[in-house]
Scaffold this motif. Structure first.
Motif, PDB file in Angstrom:
ATOM      1  N   PRO A 153      -2.745   7.276 -30.717  1.00 44.36           N
ATOM      2  CA  PRO A 153      -4.019   7.232 -31.456  1.00 44.36           C
ATOM      3  C   PRO A 153      -3.938   6.461 -32.773  1.00 44.36           C
ATOM      4  O   PRO A 153      -4.918   5.841 -33.185  1.00 44.36           O
ATOM      5  CB  PRO A 153      -4.354   8.717 -31.671  1.00 44.36           C
ATOM      6  N   LYS A 158      -6.671   3.932 -34.567  1.00 48.82           N
ATOM      7  CA  LYS A 158      -7.163   4.334 -35.897  1.00 48.82           C
ATOM      8  C   LYS A 158      -6.893   3.195 -36.886  1.00 48.82           C
ATOM      9  O   LYS A 158      -7.730   2.876 -37.724  1.00 48.82           O
ATOM     10  CB  LYS A 158      -6.485   5.630 -36.359  1.00 48.82           C
ATOM     11  N   THR A 177       7.366  13.454 -32.439  1.00 47.82           N
ATOM     12  CA  THR A 177       6.382  14.220 -33.227  1.00 47.82           C
ATOM     13  C   THR A 177       6.384  15.680 -32.779  1.00 47.82           C
ATOM     14  O   THR A 177       6.357  16.603 -33.605  1.00 47.82           O
ATOM     15  CB  THR A 177       4.978  13.607 -33.067  1.00 47.82           C
ATOM     16  N   SER A 234      -2.379  18.877 -23.177  1.00 43.12           N
ATOM     17  CA  SER A 234      -2.318  17.801 -22.171  1.00 43.12           C
ATOM     18  C   SER A 234      -2.210  16.417 -22.784  1.00 43.12           C
ATOM     19  O   SER A 234      -2.138  15.422 -22.072  1.00 43.12           O
ATOM     20  CB  SER A 234      -3.561  17.862 -21.275  1.00 43.12           C
ATOM     21  N   GLY A 239      -0.580  13.297 -25.493  1.00 40.41           N
ATOM     22  CA  GLY A 239       0.740  12.683 -25.646  1.00 40.41           C
ATOM     23  C   GLY A 239       1.698  13.628 -26.340  1.00 40.41           C
ATOM     24  O   GLY A 239       2.776  13.959 -25.818  1.00 40.41           O
ATOM     25  N   VAL A 240       1.329  14.121 -27.506  1.00 43.81           N
ATOM     26  CA  VAL A 240       2.194  15.044 -28.247  1.00 43.81           C
ATOM     27  C   VAL A 240       2.274  16.385 -27.519  1.00 43.81           C
ATOM     28  O   VAL A 240       3.345  16.972 -27.365  1.00 43.81           O
ATOM     29  CB  VAL A 240       1.679  15.237 -29.694  1.00 43.81           C
ATOM     30  N   THR A 244      -6.449  23.276 -23.195  1.00 46.71           N
ATOM     31  CA  THR A 244      -6.757  22.009 -22.544  1.00 46.71           C
ATOM     32  C   THR A 244      -8.092  22.196 -21.815  1.00 46.71           C
ATOM     33  O   THR A 244      -8.670  23.279 -21.854  1.00 46.71           O
ATOM     34  CB  THR A 244      -5.633  21.578 -21.581  1.00 46.71           C
ATOM     35  N   SER A 245      -8.567  21.128 -21.141  1.00 46.66           N
ATOM     36  CA  SER A 245      -9.815  21.282 -20.385  1.00 46.66           C
ATOM     37  C   SER A 245      -9.516  21.571 -18.911  1.00 46.66           C
ATOM     38  O   SER A 245      -8.365  21.489 -18.473  1.00 46.66           O
ATOM     39  CB  SER A 245     -10.688  20.031 -20.515  1.00 46.66           C
ATOM     40  N   ASN A 250      -7.043  19.671 -16.566  1.00 45.46           N
ATOM     41  CA  ASN A 250      -5.619  19.579 -16.919  1.00 45.46           C
ATOM     42  C   ASN A 250      -4.885  20.922 -16.915  1.00 45.46           C
ATOM     43  O   ASN A 250      -3.716  20.983 -17.296  1.00 45.46           O
ATOM     44  CB  ASN A 250      -5.474  18.945 -18.313  1.00 45.46           C
ATOM     45  N   TYR A 300     -10.507  25.128 -23.022  1.00 49.24           N
ATOM     46  CA  TYR A 300     -11.359  25.129 -24.225  1.00 49.24           C
ATOM     47  C   TYR A 300     -12.811  24.794 -23.906  1.00 49.24           C
ATOM     48  O   TYR A 300     -13.695  25.008 -24.728  1.00 49.24           O
ATOM     49  CB  TYR A 300     -10.795  24.203 -25.308  1.00 49.24           C
ATOM     50  N   THR A 317      -0.491  17.875 -36.922  1.00 48.00           N
ATOM     51  CA  THR A 317      -0.220  16.431 -36.966  1.00 48.00           C
ATOM     52  C   THR A 317      -1.324  15.711 -37.728  1.00 48.00           C
ATOM     53  O   THR A 317      -1.253  14.512 -37.928  1.00 48.00           O
ATOM     54  CB  THR A 317      -0.154  15.861 -35.539  1.00 48.00           C
ATOM     55  N   LEU A 318      -2.367  16.455 -38.156  1.00 44.77           N
ATOM     56  CA  LEU A 318      -3.567  15.794 -38.677  1.00 44.77           C
ATOM     57  C   LEU A 318      -4.027  16.251 -40.061  1.00 44.77           C
ATOM     58  O   LEU A 318      -5.137  15.945 -40.452  1.00 44.77           O
ATOM     59  CB  LEU A 318      -4.707  16.000 -37.680  1.00 44.77           C
ATOM     60  N   PHE A 364       2.631  16.994 -41.470  1.00 44.98           N
ATOM     61  CA  PHE A 364       3.810  16.130 -41.616  1.00 44.98           C
ATOM     62  C   PHE A 364       3.536  14.774 -40.989  1.00 44.98           C
ATOM     63  O   PHE A 364       2.626  14.630 -40.168  1.00 44.98           O
ATOM     64  CB  PHE A 364       5.038  16.783 -40.939  1.00 44.98           C
ATOM     65  N   LEU A 416       5.616  11.732 -38.924  1.00 50.73           N
ATOM     66  CA  LEU A 416       6.860  11.490 -38.200  1.00 50.73           C
ATOM     67  C   LEU A 416       7.710  10.413 -38.883  1.00 50.73           C
ATOM     68  O   LEU A 416       7.193   9.377 -39.296  1.00 50.73           O
ATOM     69  CB  LEU A 416       6.529  11.022 -36.774  1.00 50.73           C
ATOM     70  N   HIS A 459      -9.154  11.719 -24.123  1.00 49.77           N
ATOM     71  CA  HIS A 459      -8.817  12.583 -22.986  1.00 49.77           C
ATOM     72  C   HIS A 459      -7.611  12.077 -22.199  1.00 49.77           C
ATOM     73  O   HIS A 459      -7.504  12.319 -20.998  1.00 49.77           O
ATOM     74  CB  HIS A 459     -10.037  12.755 -22.076  1.00 49.77           C
ATOM     75  N   THR A 460      -6.705  11.403 -22.886  1.00 49.98           N
ATOM     76  CA  THR A 460      -5.496  10.929 -22.203  1.00 49.98           C
ATOM     77  C   THR A 460      -4.671  12.128 -21.729  1.00 49.98           C
ATOM     78  O   THR A 460      -4.489  13.104 -22.454  1.00 49.98           O
ATOM     79  CB  THR A 460      -4.650  10.065 -23.171  1.00 49.98           C
TER      80      THR A 460
HETATM   81  N1  LIG Z   1       1.351  13.034 -38.182  1.00 53.86           N
HETATM   82  C1  LIG Z   1       1.970  12.286 -37.266  1.00 53.86           C
HETATM   83  O1  LIG Z   1       3.079  11.774 -37.526  1.00 53.86           O
HETATM   84  C2  LIG Z   1       1.340  12.101 -35.915  1.00 53.86           C
HETATM   85  C3  LIG Z   1       2.128  11.687 -34.846  1.00 53.86           C
HETATM   86  C4  LIG Z   1       1.525  11.609 -33.583  1.00 53.86           C
HETATM   87  C5  LIG Z   1       0.179  11.887 -33.421  1.00 53.86           C
HETATM   88  N2  LIG Z   1      -0.564  12.233 -34.487  1.00 53.86           N
HETATM   89  C6  LIG Z   1      -2.000  12.565 -34.312  1.00 53.86           C
HETATM   90  O2  LIG Z   1      -2.067  13.740 -33.491  1.00 53.86           O
HETATM   91  C7  LIG Z   1      -3.220  13.685 -32.655  1.00 53.86           C
HETATM   92  C8  LIG Z   1      -2.785  13.914 -31.209  1.00 53.86           C
HETATM   93  O3  LIG Z   1      -2.029  12.806 -30.768  1.00 53.86           O
HETATM   94  P1  LIG Z   1      -1.825  12.563 -29.207  1.00 53.86           P
HETATM   95  O4  LIG Z   1      -1.003  11.343 -29.053  1.00 53.86           O
HETATM   96  O5  LIG Z   1      -1.371  13.814 -28.563  1.00 53.86           O
HETATM   97  O6  LIG Z   1      -3.336  12.265 -28.776  1.00 53.86           O
HETATM   98  P2  LIG Z   1      -3.940  12.095 -27.310  1.00 53.86           P
HETATM   99  O7  LIG Z   1      -2.858  11.910 -26.319  1.00 53.86           O
HETATM  100  O8  LIG Z   1      -4.989  11.052 -27.391  1.00 53.86           O
HETATM  101  O9  LIG Z   1      -4.655  13.520 -27.051  1.00 53.86           O
HETATM  102  C9  LIG Z   1      -5.540  13.608 -26.018  1.00 53.86           C
HETATM  103  C10 LIG Z   1      -5.570  15.031 -25.500  1.00 53.86           C
HETATM  104  O10 LIG Z   1      -6.303  15.873 -26.398  1.00 53.86           O
HETATM  105  C11 LIG Z   1      -6.923  16.900 -25.605  1.00 53.86           C
HETATM  106  N3  LIG Z   1      -8.067  17.472 -26.294  1.00 53.86           N
HETATM  107  C12 LIG Z   1      -9.164  16.814 -26.755  1.00 53.86           C
HETATM  108  N4  LIG Z   1      -9.988  17.691 -27.367  1.00 53.86           N
HETATM  109  C13 LIG Z   1      -9.397  18.916 -27.292  1.00 53.86           C
HETATM  110  C14 LIG Z   1      -9.743  20.221 -27.752  1.00 53.86           C
HETATM  111  N5  LIG Z   1     -10.872  20.438 -28.430  1.00 53.86           N
HETATM  112  N6  LIG Z   1      -8.883  21.230 -27.515  1.00 53.86           N
HETATM  113  C15 LIG Z   1      -7.730  21.027 -26.847  1.00 53.86           C
HETATM  114  N7  LIG Z   1      -7.348  19.806 -26.368  1.00 53.86           N
HETATM  115  C16 LIG Z   1      -8.180  18.775 -26.594  1.00 53.86           C
HETATM  116  C17 LIG Z   1      -7.349  16.173 -24.362  1.00 53.86           C
HETATM  117  O11 LIG Z   1      -7.430  17.102 -23.297  1.00 53.86           O
HETATM  118  P3  LIG Z   1      -8.709  17.078 -22.318  1.00 53.86           P
HETATM  119  O12 LIG Z   1      -8.786  15.697 -21.739  1.00 53.86           O
HETATM  120  O13 LIG Z   1      -8.377  18.136 -21.332  1.00 53.86           O
HETATM  121  O14 LIG Z   1      -9.905  17.355 -23.192  1.00 53.86           O
HETATM  122  C18 LIG Z   1      -6.254  15.116 -24.147  1.00 53.86           C
HETATM  123  O15 LIG Z   1      -5.318  15.474 -23.151  1.00 53.86           O
HETATM  124  C19 LIG Z   1      -3.850  12.310 -32.882  1.00 53.86           C
HETATM  125  O16 LIG Z   1      -4.961  12.441 -33.733  1.00 53.86           O
HETATM  126  C20 LIG Z   1      -2.752  11.496 -33.550  1.00 53.86           C
HETATM  127  O17 LIG Z   1      -3.237  10.471 -34.391  1.00 53.86           O
HETATM  128  C21 LIG Z   1      -0.033  12.351 -35.740  1.00 53.86           C
END
Ligand SMILES: NC(=O)c1ccc[n+]([C@@H]2O[C@H](COP(=O)([O-])OP(=O)(O)OC[C@H]3O[C@@H](n4cnc5c(N)ncnc54)[C@H](OP(=O)(O)O)[C@@H]3O)[C@@H](O)[C@H]2O)c1
Length: 308
Positions: free
Chosen positions: A41, A45, A130, A153, A155-156, A175-176, A179, A194, A234-235, A252, A254, A297-298
């Motif tokens: 993401p 962003k 992460t 579900s 990436g993290v 998750t939805s 998944n 959810y 992570t946010l 935090f 990464l 929704h990845t």
């Molecule tokens: N601070 C850091 O160093 C760091 C590092 C990595 C990532 N991040 C941030 O962390 C966030 C997650 O990253 P990611 O790579 O895991 O993103 P991602 O892969 O795009 O996450 C998508 C997942 O989120 C789920 N989702 C969406 N809405 C939801 C809800 N309300 N409740 C539960 N699950 C929900 C989706 O499930 P469904 O399809 O089933 O809805 C989908 O599987 C991002 O915003 C990213 O920028 C921060």
């Protein structure tokens, strides 16, 4: 070489697949022929102009996750040699992983796991490390703790569910509907849909919440945590809410770590960590891959392959 260049902030259409100069490795760096990059993401962003503290000069090549083969080593590099398959989360300057060749600091690289394809390994570094950092370095997760993972579900989340289960925690994940089976198969003891249920009515007295969603999801989580428990996000976190509920909250960012990544590769080869690939796009279709990731929704990860 071909690469995906960005000349300005904007929609996926600002990503242009075109010729680019070969990057040149410094003394402690590797030149890597890229097998795959992965989408995170942060990529879109940044592309949208929402990460103001990340200063780069246009045109720029983004992409923080890479797998590939070492084709050249800097004179101070001793750990890797030409021909080594590696993967890394790179700290890019102006020449990132959306390219046929990329420069990687040797300290950020690890030998790619042998039990999965080299391209698949690109899905691990940023999201996997992460999950590790949030659970074990920032959060100090221990066996027997009850843990709620928001976004099981993603990436993290797909890495977090598996790592937490492996560490002996009681894992609950949101998750939805589509998944649920995936998240259960990764080891979650309980999965909350959810889209159909309010998680805040289903769980309480948690030791730990790992939040990858934020917003209302985080807001509704504070009251579910035991007094000495914690929420790691992570946010970003709402410090007032943490204080009001008498729990700890931590956000935090990464940091790359080749040694940690090597450890994660070992867990993959030992069969303890699966890598879930949702979709694979050729590098030339990076704009479409961004559009897909932005839907939020990845399922696991999206990778970009070069064909190498
Ligand atoms: N601070 C850091 O160093 C760091 C590092 C990595 C990532 N991040 C941030 O962390 C966030 C997650 O990253 P990611 O790579 O895991 O993103 P991602 O892969 O795009 O996450 C998508 C997942 O989120 C789920 N989702 C969406 N809405 C939801 C809800 N309300 N409740 C539960 N699950 C929900 C989706 O499930 P469904 O399809 O089933 O809805 C989908 O599987 C991002 O915003 C990213 O920028 C921060």
């Amino acid at each position: 070489m071909k690469a995906v260049k960005m000349y300005q902030f904007g929609g996926p259409e600002v990503l242009k697949y075109e010729d680019a100069d070969m990057p040149v490795p410094g003394p402690d760096e590797l030149l890597v022929k890229v097998s795959a990059a992965s989408i995170n993401p942060i990529d879109w962003k940044y592309r949208q102009g929402h990460i103001p503290n990340m200063k780069r000069t246009f045109p720029t090549i983004i992409g923080w996750d890479v797998s590939g083969v070492v084709v050249e080593t800097g004179r101070l590099v001793t750990q890797f040699t030409k021909g080594d398959p590696i993967f890394a989360r790179i700290e890019t300057t102006e020449s990132g992983a959306y390219a046929e060749y990329v420069v990687v600091r040797a300290a950020e690289a690890a030998y790619a796991p042998k039990s999965i394809s080299l391209a698949t390994a690109a899905a691990i570094p940023l999201a996997g490390m992460t999950a590790w950092a949030g659970l074990f370095e920032v959060g100090k997760l221990r066996a027997g703790m009850s843990l709620l993972i928001h976004g099981g579900s993603g990436g993290v989340g797909t890495f977090a569910v598996q790592l937490a289960k492996y560490a002996g925690a009681h894992v609950i994940a949101t998750t939805s509907t589509t998944n649920i089976e995936l998240v259960r198969s990764l080891g979650a003891d309980e999965v909350i849909d959810y889209t159909k249920e309010d998680f805040s009515t289903k769980v309480h007295d948690l030791d730990f919440v790992f939040d990858t969603i934020a917003g209302d999801t985080q807001a509704k989580s504070w009251g579910l945590i035991k007094k000495d428990g914690m929420l790691v996000s992570t946010l970003g976190i709402d410090e007032k809410a943490a204080a009001a509920n008498g729990v700890r909250g931590k956000h935090f960012m990464l940091q790359s770590n080749g040694a940690r990544l090597q450890e994660m590769g070992g867990l993959v080869d030992a069969g303890h960590l699966k890598v879930i690939i949702d979709k694979e796009y050729p590098l030339s279709e990076t704009a479409a891959a961004h559009a897909e990731s932005e839907k939020g929704h990845t399922k696991g990860k999206i990778i970009l392959t070069t064909g190498a």
